[in-house]
Enzyme design. Structure first.
Site, PDB file in Angstrom:
ATOM      1  N   ASN A  79     -23.486  14.051  -9.123  1.00  0.00           N
ATOM      2  CA  ASN A  79     -22.221  13.999  -8.367  1.00  0.00           C
ATOM      3  C   ASN A  79     -21.128  14.560  -9.258  1.00  0.00           C
ATOM      4  O   ASN A  79     -21.376  14.964 -10.401  1.00  0.00           O
ATOM      5  CB  ASN A  79     -21.928  12.543  -7.958  1.00  0.00           C
ATOM      6  CG  ASN A  79     -20.783  12.434  -6.968  1.00  0.00           C
ATOM      7  OD1 ASN A  79     -20.774  13.124  -5.940  1.00  0.00           O
ATOM      8  ND2 ASN A  79     -19.802  11.594  -7.252  1.00  0.00           N
ATOM      9  N   LYS A  80     -19.915  14.598  -8.740  1.00  0.00           N
ATOM     10  CA  LYS A  80     -18.775  15.189  -9.446  1.00  0.00           C
ATOM     11  C   LYS A  80     -18.726  14.805 -10.917  1.00  0.00           C
ATOM     12  O   LYS A  80     -18.988  13.650 -11.269  1.00  0.00           O
ATOM     13  CB  LYS A  80     -17.498  14.732  -8.731  1.00  0.00           C
ATOM     14  CG  LYS A  80     -16.190  15.181  -9.320  1.00  0.00           C
ATOM     15  CD  LYS A  80     -16.078  16.660  -9.548  1.00  0.00           C
ATOM     16  CE  LYS A  80     -16.325  17.482  -8.318  1.00  0.00           C
ATOM     17  NZ  LYS A  80     -16.504  18.918  -8.610  1.00  0.00           N
ATOM     18  N   ASP A  97     -24.170  14.725  -4.625  1.00  0.00           N
ATOM     19  CA  ASP A  97     -24.493  16.105  -4.257  1.00  0.00           C
ATOM     20  C   ASP A  97     -25.995  16.298  -4.243  1.00  0.00           C
ATOM     21  O   ASP A  97     -26.520  17.049  -3.428  1.00  0.00           O
ATOM     22  CB  ASP A  97     -23.815  17.081  -5.225  1.00  0.00           C
ATOM     23  CG  ASP A  97     -22.347  17.189  -4.886  1.00  0.00           C
ATOM     24  OD1 ASP A  97     -21.979  18.014  -4.048  1.00  0.00           O
ATOM     25  OD2 ASP A  97     -21.576  16.364  -5.420  1.00  0.00           O
ATOM     26  N   GLY A 116     -17.276  19.155  -0.833  1.00  0.00           N
ATOM     27  CA  GLY A 116     -18.124  17.996  -0.575  1.00  0.00           C
ATOM     28  C   GLY A 116     -19.431  18.443   0.061  1.00  0.00           C
ATOM     29  O   GLY A 116     -19.445  19.299   0.952  1.00  0.00           O
ATOM     30  N   CYS A 126     -13.586  11.295  -7.068  1.00  0.00           N
ATOM     31  CA  CYS A 126     -13.660  12.530  -6.303  1.00  0.00           C
ATOM     32  C   CYS A 126     -13.355  12.279  -4.818  1.00  0.00           C
ATOM     33  O   CYS A 126     -12.743  11.271  -4.463  1.00  0.00           O
ATOM     34  CB  CYS A 126     -15.022  13.199  -6.499  1.00  0.00           C
ATOM     35  SG  CYS A 126     -15.052  14.919  -5.930  1.00  0.00           S
ATOM     36  N   LYS A 134     -30.091  14.831   0.753  1.00  0.00           N
ATOM     37  CA  LYS A 134     -29.542  15.423  -0.483  1.00  0.00           C
ATOM     38  C   LYS A 134     -30.598  15.425  -1.587  1.00  0.00           C
ATOM     39  O   LYS A 134     -30.345  15.853  -2.712  1.00  0.00           O
ATOM     40  CB  LYS A 134     -28.290  14.668  -0.914  1.00  0.00           C
ATOM     41  CG  LYS A 134     -27.108  14.955   0.005  1.00  0.00           C
ATOM     42  CD  LYS A 134     -25.887  14.171  -0.394  1.00  0.00           C
ATOM     43  CE  LYS A 134     -24.736  14.500   0.548  1.00  0.00           C
ATOM     44  NZ  LYS A 134     -23.609  13.577   0.369  1.00  0.00           N
TER      45      LYS A 134
HETATM   46  C1  RUB Z   1     -17.582  16.701  -4.228  1.00  0.00           C
HETATM   47  C2  RUB Z   1     -18.410  15.542  -4.671  1.00  0.00           C
HETATM   48  C3  RUB Z   1     -18.740  14.508  -3.628  1.00  0.00           C
HETATM   49  C4  RUB Z   1     -20.113  14.812  -3.047  1.00  0.00           C
HETATM   50  C5  RUB Z   1     -20.413  13.959  -1.838  1.00  0.00           C
HETATM   51  O1  RUB Z   1     -17.538  17.729  -5.194  1.00  0.00           O
HETATM   52  O2  RUB Z   1     -18.857  15.444  -5.791  1.00  0.00           O
HETATM   53  O3  RUB Z   1     -18.764  13.232  -4.180  1.00  0.00           O
HETATM   54  O4  RUB Z   1     -20.200  16.170  -2.669  1.00  0.00           O
HETATM   55  O5  RUB Z   1     -19.543  14.284  -0.781  1.00  0.00           O
HETATM   56  P1  RUB Z   1     -16.762  19.083  -4.824  1.00  0.00           P
HETATM   57  P2  RUB Z   1     -19.962  13.998   0.712  1.00  0.00           P
HETATM   58  O6  RUB Z   1     -15.365  18.703  -4.447  1.00  0.00           O
HETATM   59  O7  RUB Z   1     -16.835  19.917  -6.061  1.00  0.00           O
HETATM   60  O8  RUB Z   1     -17.504  19.712  -3.674  1.00  0.00           O
HETATM   61  O9  RUB Z   1     -20.218  12.527   0.785  1.00  0.00           O
HETATM   62  O10 RUB Z   1     -18.759  14.427   1.525  1.00  0.00           O
HETATM   63  O11 RUB Z   1     -21.181  14.782   1.001  1.00  0.00           O
END
Ligand code: RUB
Length: 309
Positions: free
Chosen positions: A211-212, A201, A22, A132, A237
């Protein structure tokens, strides 16, 4: 120096292996690793210290490609040392430690604001679909629950590495009725969903969100079913490189994640993320409020002008 870069290396490895997952958790881990490096540095001159920081930056950036929050954070911290007039390594290290603290405080602050604003969009007795595992999304849902809202959550399992299970467990721990579905069932359930909500992301200068993998398909399904689709994301981001013509790179992961023992000559592709066009996003819930993806660049410019430097 070797020992220090080992600590950066360990963090980078954990990020690569998805032990740290994440965007937000990745950025936090990278910030802390750079802070440790600064605190333990044995560099004797500003030049050597900056060299250490720059090599740490390269290692961390290479861990995962699609992580502008981590890049913005590390870049900002190093920049504080670079532009300082100070020449004492000890004082420069202190500058890096302080900037790490400030960045983490800003992230915490943003998370709180996002949860406060976003929780208002969770209606009593509604069903929320998420994809995700986004710590920002689960924090927002936690806030809604603390406010006494009753809702249920549908989580996609999120192939190939099943981050949806993490979301499902967190929701169950909160006491939220939770249903897990395969990714391809998103459209099947979309008519029962009041709100689809995902993390991010990366945000591009055109207001698209990365994002994912599978997020854009969910956004399309939501659009077709007229279900509001929201992204929750810190503005940091935003990837400034997209402003100047670069495309956000999409990380492609090992085929092993999909099939450990595949037949010979089979091509397996495993992109980790995809791009959701701004036209399918109702709003980006960020620390400045709920903003249209069309205006997100201007909001970032107002809040964090240094990002464009
Ligand atoms: C995680 C993913 C999350 C974003 C946002 O992908 O896509 O939706 O990173 O997360 P992976 P956050 O598991 O491949 O890292 O809100 O925690 O920043």
């Amino acid at each position: 120096m070797r020992l220090l870069s080992e600590s950066i290396q360990i963090t980078a490895e954990k990020i690569k292996r998805l032990e740290i997952q994440g965007a937000r958790n990745i950025a936090i881990a990278a910030i802390k690793a750079v802070e440790v490096l600064a605190r333990q540095t044995k560099a004797r001159s500003k030049r050597d210290f900056l060299k250490e920081l720059l090599s740490a930056k390269e290692i961390l950036f290479a861990a995962r490609e699609t992580e502008p929050l981590m890049r913005n954070a590390v870049r900002w911290m190093i920049n504080q040392a670079e532009k300082s007039r100070e020449t004492s390594v000890q004082k420069l290290a202190r500058t890096v430690s302080l900037s790490s603290q400030r960045f983490l405080e800003n992230l915490d602050d943003s998370k709180e604001k996002i949860a406060q604003i976003g929780a208002k969009r969770i209606r009593n007795h509604s069903t929320i679909l998420t994809h995700c595992h986004s710590s920002t999304v689960t924090y927002l849902l936690k806030r809604a629950k603390q406010e006494g809202k009753s809702f249920e959550v549908i989580c996609t399992e999120t192939r190939p590495v099943f981050q949806g299970r993490t979301t499902a467990k967190e929701m169950l721990d909160l006491g939220v009725k939770t249903t897990l579905i395969v990714d391809s069932a998103a459209r099947f359930f979309m008519n029962q969903v009041d709100l689809a909500i995902v993390g991010a992301d990366a945000i591009t200068s055109e207001g698209n969100v990365i994002n994912k993998i599978g997020t854009s398909t969910i956004a399309l399904a939501a659009h077709e079913a007229r279900t509001p689709f929201y992204v929750v994301s810190e503005l940091l981001k935003f990837d400034p490189a997209t402003m100047y013509g670069d495309y956000e790179k999409i990380e492609e992961r090992s085929p092993n994640e999909i099939w450990k023992d595949p037949p010979r000559n089979l091509v397996i592709r495993n992109p980790a993320f995809d791009v959701t066009r701004r036209d399918f996003i109702h709003g980006i819930i960020c620390e400045d409020g709920i903003v249209s993806p069309h205006s997100v660049t201007e909001v970032v410019r107002r809040m964090y002008p240094w990002i464009f430097e």
